[in-house]
Design a protein around this motif. Structure first.
Motif, PDB file in Angstrom:
ATOM      1  N   LEU A  27       0.851  -1.182   0.000  1.00  0.00           N
ATOM      2  CA  LEU A  27       0.000   0.000   0.000  1.00  0.00           C
ATOM      3  C   LEU A  27       0.891   1.237   0.000  1.00  0.00           C
ATOM      4  CD1 LEU A  27      -3.013   0.656   0.106  1.00  0.00           C
ATOM      5  CD2 LEU A  27      -2.815   0.763   2.602  1.00  0.00           C
ATOM      6  N   VAL A  28       0.685   2.123  -0.991  1.00  0.00           N
ATOM      7  CA  VAL A  28       1.514   3.331  -1.100  1.00  0.00           C
ATOM      8  C   VAL A  28       0.735   4.558  -0.619  1.00  0.00           C
ATOM      9  CG1 VAL A  28       2.727   4.865  -2.695  1.00  0.00           C
ATOM     10  CG2 VAL A  28       2.962   2.390  -2.942  1.00  0.00           C
ATOM     11  N   LEU A  29      -0.467   4.770  -1.170  1.00  0.00           N
ATOM     12  CA  LEU A  29      -1.304   5.901  -0.749  1.00  0.00           C
ATOM     13  C   LEU A  29      -2.229   5.411   0.355  1.00  0.00           C
ATOM     14  CD1 LEU A  29      -2.220   7.389  -4.250  1.00  0.00           C
ATOM     15  CD2 LEU A  29      -0.309   8.008  -2.744  1.00  0.00           C
ATOM     16  N   ASN A  39      11.385  11.948  -2.920  1.00  0.00           N
ATOM     17  CA  ASN A  39      11.403  10.740  -3.733  1.00  0.00           C
ATOM     18  C   ASN A  39      10.735   9.598  -2.961  1.00  0.00           C
ATOM     19  OD1 ASN A  39      12.100   9.495  -6.043  1.00  0.00           O
ATOM     20  ND2 ASN A  39      14.239   9.129  -5.494  1.00  0.00           N
ATOM     21  N   GLY A  40       9.802   8.901  -3.608  1.00  0.00           N
ATOM     22  CA  GLY A  40       9.154   7.758  -2.961  1.00  0.00           C
ATOM     23  C   GLY A  40       7.937   8.106  -2.118  1.00  0.00           C
ATOM     24  N   ALA A  41       7.553   9.381  -2.076  1.00  0.00           N
ATOM     25  CA  ALA A  41       6.422   9.800  -1.240  1.00  0.00           C
ATOM     26  C   ALA A  41       5.082   9.268  -1.756  1.00  0.00           C
ATOM     27  CB  ALA A  41       6.371  11.326  -1.165  1.00  0.00           C
ATOM     28  N   GLY A  42       5.012   8.979  -3.072  1.00  0.00           N
ATOM     29  CA  GLY A  42       3.768   8.483  -3.645  1.00  0.00           C
ATOM     30  C   GLY A  42       3.160   9.401  -4.691  1.00  0.00           C
ATOM     31  N   LYS A  43       3.910  10.403  -5.138  1.00  0.00           N
ATOM     32  CA  LYS A  43       3.390  11.385  -6.101  1.00  0.00           C
ATOM     33  C   LYS A  43       2.988  10.730  -7.422  1.00  0.00           C
ATOM     34  CE  LYS A  43       7.244  13.797  -6.042  1.00  0.00           C
ATOM     35  NZ  LYS A  43       8.019  12.899  -5.147  1.00  0.00           N
ATOM     36  N   SER A  44       3.896   9.912  -7.970  1.00  0.00           N
ATOM     37  CA  SER A  44       3.591   9.285  -9.265  1.00  0.00           C
ATOM     38  C   SER A  44       2.451   8.287  -9.139  1.00  0.00           C
ATOM     39  CB  SER A  44       4.826   8.579  -9.830  1.00  0.00           C
ATOM     40  OG  SER A  44       5.794   9.531 -10.183  1.00  0.00           O
ATOM     41  N   THR A  45       2.399   7.597  -8.004  1.00  0.00           N
ATOM     42  CA  THR A  45       1.295   6.655  -7.785  1.00  0.00           C
ATOM     43  C   THR A  45      -0.028   7.420  -7.823  1.00  0.00           C
ATOM     44  OG1 THR A  45       2.769   5.283  -6.456  1.00  0.00           O
ATOM     45  CG2 THR A  45       0.401   4.890  -6.205  1.00  0.00           C
ATOM     46  N   LEU A  46      -0.071   8.568  -7.147  1.00  0.00           N
ATOM     47  CA  LEU A  46      -1.286   9.393  -7.146  1.00  0.00           C
ATOM     48  C   LEU A  46      -1.646   9.830  -8.570  1.00  0.00           C
ATOM     49  CD1 LEU A  46      -3.492  11.054  -5.694  1.00  0.00           C
ATOM     50  CD2 LEU A  46      -1.801  12.892  -5.447  1.00  0.00           C
TER      51      LEU A  46
END
Ligand SMILES: Nc1ncnc2c1ncn2[C@@H]1O[C@H](COP(=O)(O)OP(=O)(O)O)[C@@H](O)[C@H]1O
Ligand SMILES: [Mg+2]
Length: 251
Positions: free
Chosen positions: A31-33, A52-59
């Motif tokens: 689970l990322v977000l 980096n890795g915070a979940g921006k691209s996933t969002l």
């Protein structure tokens, strides 16, 4: 008519173009977000900031319909779109300019741009949008018949942006458009984004560059480990201890 002319709840819905509530998403078991709430206001620049890795691209990919959320709601002007496939989101004007540009190296600049305008929504306005893209990015106009793969990193980012514009976006999702670019080119990209807002485009930009992004964003959210830890605008947000922690890993 502007949103200000519409009374009550309709105005609120119109002004809140994209709305995200309790969003959970990830990759398989990971689970990322973990419960993201975000409002993207119409014809404004909203930023998602984070290390980096915070979940921006996933969002961004969830909003584009490329990753299915495991929980939560996404609405566009009040209508749920969480289960809408990507091509239908593009048709309704939600367009992603992905991290890493993803231009087609063998195709010419013109062909790459034209690919952005293949939808029935975009095709009728293709020539007019091409003229606008050439005005925004004179470099692309000069290189129209050159293969995409021969462009510099900054020019490829302009091409990726131009291709996104060719789809006639209402909501443009820009995923780290300055990643890996020289500072002077990054500054050029940051100058373009407010011009997109002036064209009436709603922009959601994911960035790591806190300082530069806060100068252009109307509102920003800071993401840390898949959770919004702070939101606001400008210098106040920059001084927020939660933001410093999200970036530096300590207070
Ligand atoms: N395709 C993937 N499969 C598994 N984990 C992924 C994948 N893409 C990203 N992740 C993980 O998800 C987390 C968030 O990544 P990402 O959304 O790319 O962050 P950002 O864009 O803020 O750098 C990271 O821990 C990353 O390793
Ligand atoms: Mg990313």
């Amino acid at each position: 008519m502007t949103a200000a002319d519409i009374p009550g709840a309709a105005a609120a819905a119109a002004a809140r173009s994209l709305s995200v509530r309790g969003l959970h998403a990830g990759y398989g078991e990971v689970l990322v977000l973990r419960g993201v709430d975000i409002d993207v206001r119409e014809a404004a620049i909203t930023a998602v900031l984070g290390a980096n890795g915070a979940g921006k691209s996933t969002l961004m990919q969830v909003l584009a319909g490329l990753i299915a959320p495991s929980a939560g709601q996404i609405t566009l002007a009040g209508k749920p779109i969480g289960a809408t496939p990507t091509h239908q989101r593009v048709a309704s004007g939600i367009v992603l300019v992905p991290e890493g540009r993803k231009v087609f190296p063998e195709l010419t600049v013109r062909e790459n741009l034209m690919l952005g305008a293949v939808t029935p929504h975009a095709r009728p306005g293709r020539d007019a949008m091409m003229a606008q893209v050439c005005t925004l990015f004179p470099r692309l106009q000069e290189r129209m018949e050159q293969a995409g793969g021969t462009l510099s990193g900054g020019e490829q980012q302009m091409l990726a942006l131009g291709r996104g514009l060719m789809a006639r976006p209402n909501v443009l999702l820009l995923d780290e458009p300055t990643l890996g670019l020289a500072p002077a080119i990054a500054r050029q990209i940051f100058r373009i984004v407010p011009r997109l807002r002036a064209m009436g485009i709603t922009v959601l930009i994911a960035e790591q560059d806190l300082h530069r992004t806060l100068k252009i964003a109307d509102h920003a959210y800071v993401l840390e480990n898949g959770v919004v830890v702070a939101q606001g605008a400008g210098r106040d947000l920059e001084r927020d201890p939660a933001v410093r922690r999200a970036y530096l890993g300590h207070d």
